[in-house]
Design a protein around this motif. Structure first.
Motif, mmCIF file in Angstrom:
data_model
loop_
_atom_site.group_PDB
_atom_site.id
_atom_site.type_symbol
_atom_site.label_atom_id
_atom_site.label_comp_id
_atom_site.label_asym_id
_atom_site.label_seq_id
_atom_site.Cartn_x
_atom_site.Cartn_y
_atom_site.Cartn_z
ATOM 1 N N GLU A 63 32.341 49.255 37.192
ATOM 2 C CA GLU A 63 30.858 50.415 37.031
ATOM 3 C C GLU A 63 31.712 51.701 37.579
ATOM 4 O OE1 GLU A 63 28.324 49.469 40.393
ATOM 5 O OE2 GLU A 63 27.057 48.167 39.224
ATOM 6 N N ASN A 69 28.997 53.211 33.509
ATOM 7 C CA ASN A 69 27.976 51.705 33.851
ATOM 8 C C ASN A 69 27.548 51.684 35.178
ATOM 9 O OD1 ASN A 69 29.404 51.248 31.448
ATOM 10 N ND2 ASN A 69 31.299 49.623 32.747
ATOM 11 N N LYS A 70 26.330 51.048 35.313
ATOM 12 C CA LYS A 70 25.670 51.055 36.335
ATOM 13 C C LYS A 70 25.142 49.610 36.120
ATOM 14 C CE LYS A 70 24.312 52.112 40.324
ATOM 15 N NZ LYS A 70 25.318 51.973 41.864
#
Length: 506
Positions: free
Chosen positions: A60, A115-116
């Motif tokens: 992430e 990114n999450k």
């Protein structure tokens, strides 16, 4: 001769691709590709281009990579034509080498992803087509053969040879922006969807000038020679016309006297009429040639825009990773801003007519890749690229001249020497569906194999620097299916690329 004259103004596009990939596609959009081309199933920030679905498996946060590449390429055509022996600079040889040099000192690219959770939002900026300018300082064999053929046909009028200067340069860039998102459907399976926009910008220049004709008295300007030749032909026409008039008067006298016209007189009349038609045709052709006494200077600027979807999938299984990507065909119509204002009888010239829109599709591309980690520090990679060239639309349907679509086969290995240092190497084999009908000296590709190697080093926990070298070794292709005996062309190229990059993770 008319066809030869019109050919003087033929200037067909020179595709300049300073990178690796298909006929119109560059696939090395990052330095990581240079040090290992088999990146189709690798998990990394460069996957924003090569494996976008796999980027979802990165940690992430925000990831960004800046890449710079320098490419140097040569294109060499060895042309054989009997008329070259008439050229002043050719020392009586019918074989001549024409070399083009293409330099692309700055080829940039950028990949970024956020990114999450299960989502990965991505953007890629690159040059997926073209990438430089190719210059032929002495022109091309197809240029010089036109002048040589004219000199050869002017032999009956006193031409013994020729001299000329030729020049050609093509500059082509396709700028691409790809935006998309990947989503992890399951912990080991992700999919991707996005759109890629391509903007094409190109300039083409061609020149044939300083045309001289060798005569018994030395070299003279082409225009001066043409004026003298036209004068000779017109004198011949006058003499033939006078002969025809004399014979016609004789025939009239025989007919008035009721005496049969001698067969010899009728035969002489027919011979002179045929000579008159031939001389008038030559005068017309010479008049057409005379318009090009000052040579040819062409300039064409083109631009165009296209957009197409991109989809991908990535599946992780134990210490294996499998991925696929499909880029849909991008329809592009390049519009001309050109010095060519009128339609020509030759289609290749109309390609550069002012306002003309030229088909220049980027073909669809399917990539498949697999990665295996026999141990944590080492990964083995393979890939396959298939370009759907024959489904694209190119100018004058040249895609139909290909035997089949293009295929590439890739393999590479990466080794994490330490927690900070990674080294890798790999290769790529490219096979086109070439035919003699497709190949020409103004735009050509040949089969090749490429090798690349390099390293990445973490200077900080979140900053990684990379450097690589990539070289392509090309086969030779000889085209011999010309209608004229003794005419052939052999094509080959060289390509070397240096690259450096920086990846930052937040």
């Amino acid at each position: 001769m008319k066809k030869i004259v019109l050919s003087l103004i033929v200037f067909t596009m020179t595709s300049v691709s300073a990178l690796a990939g298909g006929i119109l596609t560059n696939t090395n959009q990052s330095v990581l590709f240079l040090k290992n081309p088999a990146r189709d199933a690798a998990i990394g920030i460069d996957g924003v281009y090569s494996n976008p679905a796999g980027v979802a498996f990165m940690p992430e946060g925000f990831h960004i990579a800046f890449n710079w590449q320098y490419a140097h390429q040569t294109r060499t055509i060895t042309s054989t034509n009997p008329v070259f022996a008439l050229g002043k600079k050719n020392d009586g040889s019918s074989v001549k080498e024409f070399e083009g040099v293409a330099d692309a000192p700055i080829i940039p690219s950028l990949q970024a992803a956020y990114n999450k959770g299960d989502w990965s939002i991505q953007v890629n900026f690159s040059v997926p087509g073209g990438g430089g300018a190719c210059e032929f300082a002495d022109g091309l064999g197809s240029f010089e053969s036109v002048v040589g053929n004219i000199a050869n046909q002017l032999k009956p009028l006193g031409a013994l040879g020729y001299d000329m200067d030729g020049y050609m340069k093509g500059r082509q860039y396709y700028y691409g922006i790809q935006i998309g998102a990947a989503y992890k459907i399951y912990p080991n399976l992700s999919v991707y969807g996005g759109l890629r926009l391509l903007y094409g910008d190109a300039t083409y220049k061609a020149k044939i000038n300083n045309i001289l004709v060798k005569t018994a008295g030395g070299y003279v300007e082409f225009g001066d020679f043409m004026q003298g030749a036209i004068g000779i032909v017109e004198d011949g026409i006058s003499q033939v016309e006078a002969g025809i008039e004399q014979i016609n008067n004789g025939i009239t006298q025989y007919e008035s006297a009721g005496i049969p016209v001698p067969a010899e007189l009728t035969a002489q009349q027919q011979t002179l009429v045929a000579q008159q038609a031939q001389l008038e045709g030559t005068r017309k052709e010479l008049g057409t040639l005379q318009k090009y006494a000052e040579g040819v200077n062409l300039l064409s600027n083109q631009d165009g825009l296209g957009i197409a979807p991109v989809i991908g999938i990535d599946w992780k299984y134990k210490n294996f990773n499998f991925a696929a990507k499909y880029e849909f065909k991008t329809q592009i119509r390049m519009k001309n801003e050109s010095t060519v204002n009128k339609a020509s009888e030759i289609p290749a010239v109309n390609r550069f007519r002012d306002g003309e829109k030229v088909n220049e599709d980027a073909p669809a591309l399917l990539t498949l890749g697999a990665q295996w980690r026999p141990v944590e520090e080492v990964s083995l990679n393979v890939g396959w690229h298939h370009y759907f060239d024959k489904d694209a639309n190119w100018y004058n349907n040249t895609q139909d001249l290909l035997r089949r679509n293009t295929n590439e086969y890739l393999a590479g290995v990466e080794w994490d020497v330490t927690d900070k240092l990674n080294v890798s190497c790999g290769g790529q084999l490219t096979r086109y569906g070439l035919t003699d009908e497709y190949m020409n000296d103004m735009s050509f590709v040949v089969n090749s194999y490429s090798l690349g190697f390099g390293f990445s080093y973490k200077v900080r926990e979140n900053i990684t620097l990379s450097a690589a070298y990539f070289q392509t070794n090309y086969d030779k292709y000889t085209r011999e299916n010309y209608p004229t005996a003794g005419v052939s062309d052999t094509f080959t190229r060289t390509n070397r690329v240096l690259g450096a990059g920086c990846q930052i993770d937040f």
